[in-house]
Design a protein around this motif. Structure first.
Motif, PDB file in Angstrom:
ATOM      1  N   SER A 114       0.829  -1.213   0.000  1.00  0.00           N
ATOM      2  CA  SER A 114       0.000   0.000   0.000  1.00  0.00           C
ATOM      3  C   SER A 114       0.860   1.258   0.000  1.00  0.00           C
ATOM      4  N   ILE A 115       1.912   1.227   0.794  1.00  0.00           N
ATOM      5  CA  ILE A 115       2.795   2.397   0.892  1.00  0.00           C
ATOM      6  C   ILE A 115       3.466   2.679  -0.450  1.00  0.00           C
ATOM      7  N   GLU A 116       3.964   1.619  -1.096  1.00  0.00           N
ATOM      8  CA  GLU A 116       4.626   1.806  -2.392  1.00  0.00           C
ATOM      9  C   GLU A 116       3.647   2.316  -3.439  1.00  0.00           C
ATOM     10  N   SER A 117       2.419   1.776  -3.412  1.00  0.00           N
ATOM     11  CA  SER A 117       1.398   2.221  -4.359  1.00  0.00           C
ATOM     12  C   SER A 117       1.048   3.696  -4.135  1.00  0.00           C
ATOM     13  N   LEU A 118       0.872   4.065  -2.868  1.00  0.00           N
ATOM     14  CA  LEU A 118       0.539   5.449  -2.546  1.00  0.00           C
ATOM     15  C   LEU A 118       1.691   6.388  -2.873  1.00  0.00           C
ATOM     16  N   ARG A 119       2.900   5.952  -2.607  1.00  0.00           N
ATOM     17  CA  ARG A 119       4.082   6.758  -2.947  1.00  0.00           C
ATOM     18  C   ARG A 119       4.137   7.014  -4.456  1.00  0.00           C
ATOM     19  N   SER A 120       3.879   5.978  -5.230  1.00  0.00           N
ATOM     20  CA  SER A 120       3.899   6.111  -6.687  1.00  0.00           C
ATOM     21  C   SER A 120       2.827   7.100  -7.153  1.00  0.00           C
ATOM     22  N   ALA A 121       1.628   6.978  -6.556  1.00  0.00           N
ATOM     23  CA  ALA A 121       0.549   7.886  -6.921  1.00  0.00           C
ATOM     24  C   ALA A 121       0.901   9.330  -6.558  1.00  0.00           C
ATOM     25  N   ILE A 122       1.521   9.522  -5.404  1.00  0.00           N
ATOM     26  CA  ILE A 122       1.920  10.864  -4.973  1.00  0.00           C
ATOM     27  C   ILE A 122       2.977  11.437  -5.906  1.00  0.00           C
ATOM     28  N   ARG A 123       3.956  10.614  -6.306  1.00  0.00           N
ATOM     29  CA  ARG A 123       4.991  11.081  -7.233  1.00  0.00           C
ATOM     30  C   ARG A 123       4.380  11.503  -8.570  1.00  0.00           C
ATOM     31  N   ASN A 124       3.471  10.671  -9.063  1.00  0.00           N
ATOM     32  CA  ASN A 124       2.827  10.997 -10.341  1.00  0.00           C
ATOM     33  C   ASN A 124       2.015  12.275 -10.243  1.00  0.00           C
ATOM     34  N   THR A 125       1.277  12.416  -9.142  1.00  0.00           N
ATOM     35  CA  THR A 125       0.466  13.615  -8.952  1.00  0.00           C
ATOM     36  C   THR A 125       1.340  14.858  -8.844  1.00  0.00           C
ATOM     37  N   GLU A 126       2.446  14.746  -8.111  1.00  0.00           N
ATOM     38  CA  GLU A 126       3.366  15.881  -7.983  1.00  0.00           C
ATOM     39  C   GLU A 126       3.940  16.281  -9.341  1.00  0.00           C
ATOM     40  N   ASN A 127       4.310  15.286 -10.144  1.00  0.00           N
ATOM     41  CA  ASN A 127       4.838  15.581 -11.482  1.00  0.00           C
ATOM     42  C   ASN A 127       3.781  16.247 -12.355  1.00  0.00           C
ATOM     43  N   GLN A 128       2.566  15.714 -12.300  1.00  0.00           N
ATOM     44  CA  GLN A 128       1.482  16.287 -13.093  1.00  0.00           C
ATOM     45  C   GLN A 128       1.160  17.709 -12.648  1.00  0.00           C
ATOM     46  N   LEU A 129       1.146  17.912 -11.333  1.00  0.00           N
ATOM     47  CA  LEU A 129       0.873  19.258 -10.821  1.00  0.00           C
ATOM     48  C   LEU A 129       1.961  20.235 -11.239  1.00  0.00           C
ATOM     49  N   ARG A 130       3.212  19.785 -11.163  1.00  0.00           N
ATOM     50  CA  ARG A 130       4.317  20.661 -11.564  1.00  0.00           C
ATOM     51  C   ARG A 130       4.204  21.044 -13.040  1.00  0.00           C
ATOM     52  N   GLN A 131       3.935  20.060 -13.880  1.00  0.00           N
ATOM     53  CA  GLN A 131       3.784  20.340 -15.304  1.00  0.00           C
ATOM     54  C   GLN A 131       2.569  21.230 -15.561  1.00  0.00           C
ATOM     55  N   LEU A 132       1.486  20.942 -14.834  1.00  0.00           N
ATOM     56  CA  LEU A 132       0.271  21.740 -15.011  1.00  0.00           C
ATOM     57  C   LEU A 132       0.503  23.191 -14.627  1.00  0.00           C
ATOM     58  N   LYS A 133       1.203  23.415 -13.509  1.00  0.00           N
ATOM     59  CA  LYS A 133       1.488  24.781 -13.081  1.00  0.00           C
ATOM     60  C   LYS A 133       2.351  25.506 -14.104  1.00  0.00           C
ATOM     61  N   GLN A 134       3.309  24.797 -14.683  1.00  0.00           N
ATOM     62  CA  GLN A 134       4.150  25.408 -15.714  1.00  0.00           C
ATOM     63  C   GLN A 134       3.310  25.798 -16.927  1.00  0.00           C
ATOM     64  N   GLN A 135       2.418  24.900 -17.320  1.00  0.00           N
ATOM     65  CA  GLN A 135       1.558  25.190 -18.462  1.00  0.00           C
ATOM     66  C   GLN A 135       0.604  26.332 -18.154  1.00  0.00           C
ATOM     67  N   VAL A 136       0.097  26.366 -16.929  1.00  0.00           N
ATOM     68  CA  VAL A 136      -0.799  27.460 -16.537  1.00  0.00           C
ATOM     69  C   VAL A 136      -0.055  28.796 -16.569  1.00  0.00           C
ATOM     70  N   SER A 137       1.206  28.780 -16.149  1.00  0.00           N
ATOM     71  CA  SER A 137       2.004  30.004 -16.199  1.00  0.00           C
ATOM     72  C   SER A 137       2.118  30.512 -17.629  1.00  0.00           C
ATOM     73  N   VAL A 138       2.342  29.577 -18.558  1.00  0.00           N
ATOM     74  CA  VAL A 138       2.426  29.958 -19.971  1.00  0.00           C
ATOM     75  C   VAL A 138       1.082  30.495 -20.455  1.00  0.00           C
ATOM     76  N   VAL A 139      -0.003  29.813 -20.067  1.00  0.00           N
ATOM     77  CA  VAL A 139      -1.338  30.248 -20.478  1.00  0.00           C
ATOM     78  C   VAL A 139      -1.644  31.648 -19.930  1.00  0.00           C
ATOM     79  N   LYS A 140      -1.289  31.882 -18.671  1.00  0.00           N
ATOM     80  CA  LYS A 140      -1.542  33.195 -18.075  1.00  0.00           C
ATOM     81  C   LYS A 140      -0.713  34.273 -18.764  1.00  0.00           C
ATOM     82  N   ALA A 141       0.536  33.950 -19.091  1.00  0.00           N
ATOM     83  CA  ALA A 141       1.379  34.924 -19.795  1.00  0.00           C
ATOM     84  C   ALA A 141       0.779  35.237 -21.162  1.00  0.00           C
TER      85      ALA A 141
END
Length: 229
Positions: A114-141
């Motif tokens: 369970s811990i490994e599965s949750l860790r993987s999900a958290i890593r993926n979510t963090e990566n997606q959020l980071r990419q999304l924020k970068q894209q949002v910054s471009v969209v806002k600019a």
């Protein structure tokens, strides 16, 4: 007909709702990112809880392993002294503790999965959020740049409109001045006709009537007087 009207109203409501969503797209996106961050935070809290619980069960398993090792040594010592019955009782205790150990180790293994599965999900979510924020910054600019371009275009359009209006005003002024000038010339002509000066000017131009004295005439008259004397 009623069904068509209801369908049209639903279509209008959908268009209105979509227009509201489109106009607030960036605000909605920002809120969705904040919601995702809250879920991520909750996931990390849950991960910490699982890791804590896993550690508790792991400690229990370690304690059982230690206890079993001690009992196995005790059983061996009992056998050396010929205490067969005592050694058997210790062996029975070892069996019970081993079953408990197997249960704890199974629980620890499930926690690890369970811990490994949750860790993987958290890593993926963090990566997606980071990419999304970068894209949002471009969209806002891009959004800011487009608003600036729109404002410039609007001002340019307004300036063109103002220049066109100014040119029209200038042309009207010129037309009025030309009209005023023509009216003043006509008034002067009428005044000249009334006073007779216009007629004298015309006779003079035709060589009729009095003429302006010229320098040659004056000089000729002086010469004539001198010759006569």
């Amino acid at each position: 007909m009623l069904n068509k009207i209801m369908t049209a109203l639903r279509g209008k409501a959908h268009e209105t709702g979509q227009a509201v969503v489109d106009s607030q797209a960036l605000r909605i996106l920002d809120q969705e990112i904040r919601d995702a961050e809250q879920h991520l935070k909750a996931s990390k809290t849950e991960l910490a809880r699982l890791m804590g619980q896993r550690q508790i069960n792991s400690d229990k398993a370690a304690t059982l392993e230690k206890k079993i090792d001690e009992l196995e040594q005790s059983a061996a010592a009992a056998l050396e002294k010929g205490e067969e019955q005592l050694a058997l009782e210790v062996a029975e205790r070892i069996v019970a503790l081993s079953e408990a150990l197997d249960a704890e180790q199974h629980i620890v293994a499930e926690f690890d999965t369970s811990i490994e599965s949750l860790r993987s999900a958290i890593r993926n979510t963090e990566n997606q959020l980071r990419q999304l924020k970068q894209q949002v910054s471009v969209v806002k600019a891009t959004e800011s740049a487009q608003r600036a371009q729109s404002a410039v275009a609007a001002r340019h359009s307004g300036q063109n409109s103002a220049m066109g209006s100014a040119m029209e005003s200038l042309e009207r002024i010129r037309e009025r001045q030309a009209l005023d000038s023509a009216q003043m010339k006509a008034a002067e002509q009428l005044s000249a006709e009334e006073s007779g000066s216009e007629l004298e000017t015309r006779l003079k131009a035709a060589g009729i009537g009095a003429s302006d004295r010229k320098a040659d005439d004056v000089l000729a008259r002086i010469k004539a007087r001198k010759s006569a004397s």
